[in-house]
Write an enzyme that holds these catalytic residues in place. Structure first.
Site, short mmCIF file in Angstrom:
data_model
loop_
_atom_site.label_atom_id
_atom_site.label_comp_id
_atom_site.label_asym_id
_atom_site.label_seq_id
_atom_site.Cartn_x
_atom_site.Cartn_y
_atom_site.Cartn_z
N ARG A 109 57.92 -3.32 23.94
CA ARG A 109 57.58 -2.44 22.82
C ARG A 109 56.11 -2.67 22.45
NH1 ARG A 109 58.52 -3.09 16.66
NH2 ARG A 109 57.72 -1.07 16.01
N HIS A 152 51.61 2.01 14.42
CA HIS A 152 52.02 0.70 13.89
C HIS A 152 50.90 0.26 12.94
CE1 HIS A 152 54.49 -3.12 14.81
NE2 HIS A 152 53.64 -3.49 13.88
N GLU A 198 57.70 0.68 10.32
CA GLU A 198 57.82 0.26 8.91
C GLU A 198 57.04 1.13 7.93
OE1 GLU A 198 56.92 -3.92 8.64
OE2 GLU A 198 58.73 -4.48 9.74
N ASN A 311 63.79 -3.47 12.09
CA ASN A 311 63.05 -4.74 12.07
C ASN A 311 63.75 -5.62 11.04
OD1 ASN A 311 61.23 -3.61 13.80
ND2 ASN A 311 59.49 -3.65 12.40
N TYR A 313 64.25 -9.52 9.60
CA TYR A 313 63.79 -10.92 9.61
C TYR A 313 64.51 -11.77 8.57
CZ TYR A 313 59.63 -9.57 12.33
OH TYR A 313 58.77 -9.11 13.30
N GLU A 386 62.52 -5.53 16.03
CA GLU A 386 61.81 -6.79 15.77
C GLU A 386 62.76 -7.78 15.13
OE1 GLU A 386 58.14 -6.63 13.46
OE2 GLU A 386 57.52 -4.83 14.53
C1 FCB Z 1 56.58 -6.95 10.86
C2 FCB Z 1 55.47 -6.14 11.51
C3 FCB Z 1 54.84 -6.83 12.70
C4 FCB Z 1 54.61 -8.30 12.42
C5 FCB Z 1 55.87 -8.95 11.90
C6 FCB Z 1 55.73 -10.43 11.62
O1 FCB Z 1 56.83 -6.50 9.58
O2 FCB Z 1 56.00 -4.91 11.95
O3 FCB Z 1 53.66 -6.16 13.04
O4 FCB Z 1 53.55 -8.44 11.55
O5 FCB Z 1 56.27 -8.31 10.71
#
Ligand code: FCB
Length: 484
Positions: A109, A152, A198, A311, A313, A386
């Site tokens: 990607r 992006h 995002e 994405n 996290y 992500e």
């Molecule tokens: C996400 C972003 C990516 C990177 C990660 C840690 O939110 O899409 O570019 O910065 O965080």
């Protein structure tokens, strides 16, 4: 000795034999991966973005982007750095593809730099087209599917100067023009497109910006569907930042607040794109402050994607601010939905803290997030675009390869992803953020997210433990697959 202790010993050894970066890796942490929950053509990938990776910010006719200008403004990036060189993927892409090949990934990607393709509006930069052609062709030669994001975060500075970028509805047509060029030049080989990365982070607190981005997305999807999709046979989606919101108590008010937080963060974009309108709760609270979609817009918007890019996290607690008095904080104001977000409850963090202030480890959030999206959007195909974990750059250590924390993080998040899939979530891919350490926006080079370490002086790439772990994880899956 249990596995975490083995890792600790390895870590100490790493400190002693620092430059060796041994890749002796004990078998995967997962004991019981049910590989049958993964579809045969599941995409295993690594992710990146143009500004964070490419460098060569003025080479071969590239125009300036908003991020070139932003990072060159004193005080905007905490270590005063920028992406002028970044990790030099513009020149080192063959080496990076070797690393991907060694990992065994099936997809990469990356994003296209709009300012490299259209340095001046209207004029196509042939050298920009040629760079992405080389990248795409080299990936395909190794059997790696290109997975392309059109924006992006970085857009041509010219658009900011002409009309304020996404603040103006004029961006919709210009984005369509740029997208069309990309589909036309690369779409014969690119089967996965996403319009934005995002936008819900880019547009934070700006309903007008979001509105323009949603319609810009629809413009690009319309062009793809009308002119290219049938012949090229690809898919198009959008990537959202997906934070799982956990109600802070089991009260009904907090439960509704957690829902509201998702409305104001994620459904804000996905509802219009999939159902043609903003979430009802948002419209109720914001009234005429929320822009409206015309009948035409609504038609254009419906079913405006083939897959949802996730994405994911971390997770946050949410407290209701309608029936109880909230301290000021993210989400607490009425324009943000009266749902206060935080990563602590009475001083206790939601999950294990990491080196990154906003990133607490809460792997069960992965299952909950995917299941929530599955239910709300009728199991539209999903791709984890992500997932990853950042560590502070320690300038005293030239190299750190035993990133045990990242291995534990990925392994735990995978457990919960598989759980969601076993219960029927239609997840078609997973991309680790990131292939390499890279330029982390306003944190500059102070945080490292790579499966490979980058020495920022020599640009040398060295696999970390997490690269070996991911490689074995993917290989394990592929072995199973061939045995079926
Ligand atoms: C996400 C972003 C990516 C990177 C990660 C840690 O939110 O899409 O570019 O910065 O965080």
């Amino acid at each position: 000795m249990d596995l975490p202790s083995i890792f600790k010993v390895l870590f100490l050894l790493d400190l002693i034999f620092l430059p060796l970066c041994v890749s002796s890796y004990p078998k995967t942490l997962r004991e019981s991966l049910d590989r049958s929950s993964l579809p045969d053509n599941f995409l295993f990938g690594v992710a990146s973005s143009s500004y964070q990776f490419e460098g060569s910010y003025l080479s071969d006719g590239k125009g300036l982007s908003n991020w070139d200008i932003h990072t060159h403004t004193p005080g905007k990036v905490i270590d005063g750095s920028n992406g002028d060189i970044a990790v030099d993927q513009y020149n080192l892409y063959p080496e990076d593809i070797d690393l991907m090949d060694s990992l065994g990934v099936s997809s990469y990607r990356f994003s296209i730099s709009w300012a490299r393709i259209l340095p001046k509006f209207g004029d196509i930069n042939k050298a920009g087209i040629s760079y992405y052609n080389k990248l795409i062709d080299s990936l395909l030669l190794r059997g790696i599917q290109p997975f392309v994001t059109l924006v992006h975060y970085d857009i041509p500075q010219e658009l900011e100067e002409r009309y304020g970028g996404w603040l103006s509805p004029r961006c919709q047509e210009d984005f369509g023009y740029y997208a069309d060029i990309c589909f036309k030049n690369f779409g014969d080989r690119v089967k996965y497109w996403t319009t934005f990365n995002e936008p819900n982070i880019q547009a934070i607190k700006s309903y007008r910006t979001a509105h323009n981005m949603i319609l810009a997305h629809a413009t690009a999807v319309d062009i793809y569907r009308a002119k290219y999709q049938k012949e090229q046979g690809g898919n198009i989606g959008i990537v959202l930042d997906c934070i799982w919101f956990e109600q802070i108590s089991n009260s009904t008010a907090d439960m509704l607040a957690a829902d509201r937080a998702e409305d104001f963060f994620l459904n804000w974009f996905l509802d219009p794109i999939i159902f043609g309108n903003y979430p009802a709760e948002m419209s109720k609270i914001l009234g005429s402050n929320l822009p409206r979609f015309s009948r035409n817009d609504k038609e254009k918007l419906k079913n405006g994607l083939d897959f949802i890019g996730i994405n994911h996290y971390t997770s946050e607690y949410v407290q209701d601010c309608i029936f109880s008095v909230c301290e000021p904080g993210t989400g607490a104001s009425w324009t943000e939905g009266l749902a206060r977000r935080s990563q602590e409850n009475d001083g206790v963090p939601i999950g294990k803290p990491t080196d990154v202030d906003w990133l607490h480890i809460y792997p069960q959030g992965m299952e909950k997030m995917v299941t929530y999206i599955k239910k709300r959007y009728n199991n539209t195909p999903m791709i984890i675009t992500e997932n990853g974990c950042g560590q502070l750059n320690n300038p005293n250590l030239t190299i750190v390869c035993h990133d045990i924390e990242r291995v534990e993080y990925m392994s735990a998040y995978w457990d919960f992803l598989l759980l969601a899939m076993e219960k029927g979530a239609d997840v078609r891919g997973y991309f680790a953020w990131s292939l390499l350490d890279n330029f982390e926006w306003s944190y500059g080079y102070t945080q490292r997210y790579g499966l490979h370490h980058v020495d920022y002086t020599t640009l040398k790439r060295t696999p970390k433990l997490s690269a070996t772990w991911f490689k074995e994880f993917i290989a394990g899956y592929k072995v199973e697959e061939s045995q079926i």
